[in-house]
Design a protein around this motif. Sequence first.
Motif, PDB file in Angstrom:
ATOM      1  N   GLY A 112      29.413  35.426  38.727  1.00  0.00           N
ATOM      2  CA  GLY A 112      30.442  36.373  38.310  1.00  0.00           C
ATOM      3  C   GLY A 112      31.063  37.110  39.474  1.00  0.00           C
ATOM      4  O   GLY A 112      32.288  37.293  39.529  1.00  0.00           O
ATOM      5  N   ALA A 113      30.243  37.531  40.440  1.00  0.00           N
ATOM      6  CA  ALA A 113      30.775  38.225  41.612  1.00  0.00           C
ATOM      7  C   ALA A 113      31.735  37.326  42.380  1.00  0.00           C
ATOM      8  O   ALA A 113      32.776  37.785  42.884  1.00  0.00           O
ATOM      9  N   PHE A 116      35.033  37.326  40.441  1.00  0.00           N
ATOM     10  CA  PHE A 116      35.777  38.577  40.631  1.00  0.00           C
ATOM     11  C   PHE A 116      36.406  38.629  42.023  1.00  0.00           C
ATOM     12  O   PHE A 116      37.551  39.065  42.188  1.00  0.00           O
ATOM     13  N   HIS A 119      39.443  36.374  42.134  1.00  0.00           N
ATOM     14  CA  HIS A 119      40.577  36.987  41.443  1.00  0.00           C
ATOM     15  C   HIS A 119      41.217  38.072  42.316  1.00  0.00           C
ATOM     16  O   HIS A 119      42.446  38.142  42.424  1.00  0.00           O
ATOM     17  N   ALA A 120      40.404  38.883  42.950  1.00  0.00           N
ATOM     18  CA  ALA A 120      40.930  39.953  43.800  1.00  0.00           C
ATOM     19  C   ALA A 120      41.680  39.383  44.997  1.00  0.00           C
ATOM     20  O   ALA A 120      42.754  39.885  45.370  1.00  0.00           O
ATOM     21  N   ASP A 133      44.996  40.708  35.128  1.00  0.00           N
ATOM     22  CA  ASP A 133      44.220  41.762  35.793  1.00  0.00           C
ATOM     23  C   ASP A 133      43.516  42.642  34.759  1.00  0.00           C
ATOM     24  O   ASP A 133      42.364  43.045  34.957  1.00  0.00           O
ATOM     25  N   VAL A 136      40.497  40.633  33.292  1.00  0.00           N
ATOM     26  CA  VAL A 136      39.426  40.565  34.288  1.00  0.00           C
ATOM     27  C   VAL A 136      38.776  41.940  34.438  1.00  0.00           C
ATOM     28  O   VAL A 136      37.552  42.051  34.526  1.00  0.00           O
ATOM     29  N   GLY A 137      39.590  42.985  34.449  1.00  0.00           N
ATOM     30  CA  GLY A 137      39.060  44.347  34.573  1.00  0.00           C
ATOM     31  C   GLY A 137      38.140  44.723  33.416  1.00  0.00           C
ATOM     32  O   GLY A 137      37.106  45.370  33.625  1.00  0.00           O
ATOM     33  N   ARG A 140      34.888  42.923  34.043  1.00  0.00           N
ATOM     34  CA  ARG A 140      34.207  43.533  35.186  1.00  0.00           C
ATOM     35  C   ARG A 140      33.613  44.903  34.828  1.00  0.00           C
ATOM     36  O   ARG A 140      32.531  45.263  35.270  1.00  0.00           O
ATOM     37  N   GLY A 150      31.620  37.252  34.607  1.00  0.00           N
ATOM     38  CA  GLY A 150      32.677  37.069  35.599  1.00  0.00           C
ATOM     39  C   GLY A 150      33.960  36.623  34.943  1.00  0.00           C
ATOM     40  O   GLY A 150      33.958  36.149  33.805  1.00  0.00           O
ATOM     41  N   LYS A 152      38.283  35.324  36.214  1.00  0.00           N
ATOM     42  CA  LYS A 152      39.300  35.129  37.246  1.00  0.00           C
ATOM     43  C   LYS A 152      40.505  34.431  36.653  1.00  0.00           C
ATOM     44  O   LYS A 152      40.396  33.736  35.649  1.00  0.00           O
TER      45      LYS A 152
END
Length: 190
Positions: A112-113, A116, A119-120, A133, A136-137, A140, A150, A152
């Motif tokens: 998951g990290a 993320f 995606h960032a 976004d 995903v937010g 997260r 996770g 993306k």
Amino acid sequence: TSLTRRDAFFFSFLKKKPPPPPPLGESVGADAFVKRHPEGHGDDGVTELDFDPLTKYPVTLAGRHPVLEHERVRAFYDAIVAMNAMDSRDDDDDDGDDERASKKKAFLSTLGASMFASHASYGALGLGDAGTDAIVGMVRDGRGRGRLHGAKITGGGSGGTVCVLGEDDDAGEADYAIEDVRAVRASARG
């Protein structure tokens, strides 16, 4: 930075060091790019040169994304292989159910990290979308009831599709969590 053979020979002949690579985050103006590459960037006329001359393009950032994305994909793959190896071991292993569940959560957290971060990184290039976004937010920030690990952007990009990593269970909790995220996003859109 990568030098051509001719440039490497030139700098060795002069017994000088080549210039240092540009610092991360360096940008280039559209006018400077067109002046240096009047025919474009080597895609044989596929991309039209229609630049805003006042815009600064973050070329180093754009170059960094695929390199780091490659590292993330390799780490993602390694975590999946390790998790599958753990799942395929015989039941007579020394690991108890609690320890196995804890290890699985750690693998899912790593996966998951990575999602993320991907995606960032994509969003930092200005290629993302407010809708993706938001989804995903929500994942997260824990909207996934502990079953979503996770998310993306994927697919066509710029608002394409969001891939969400959920934890499989008999009760279907990940399915409910994804439905919850979808419903919240739909109500926010109106």
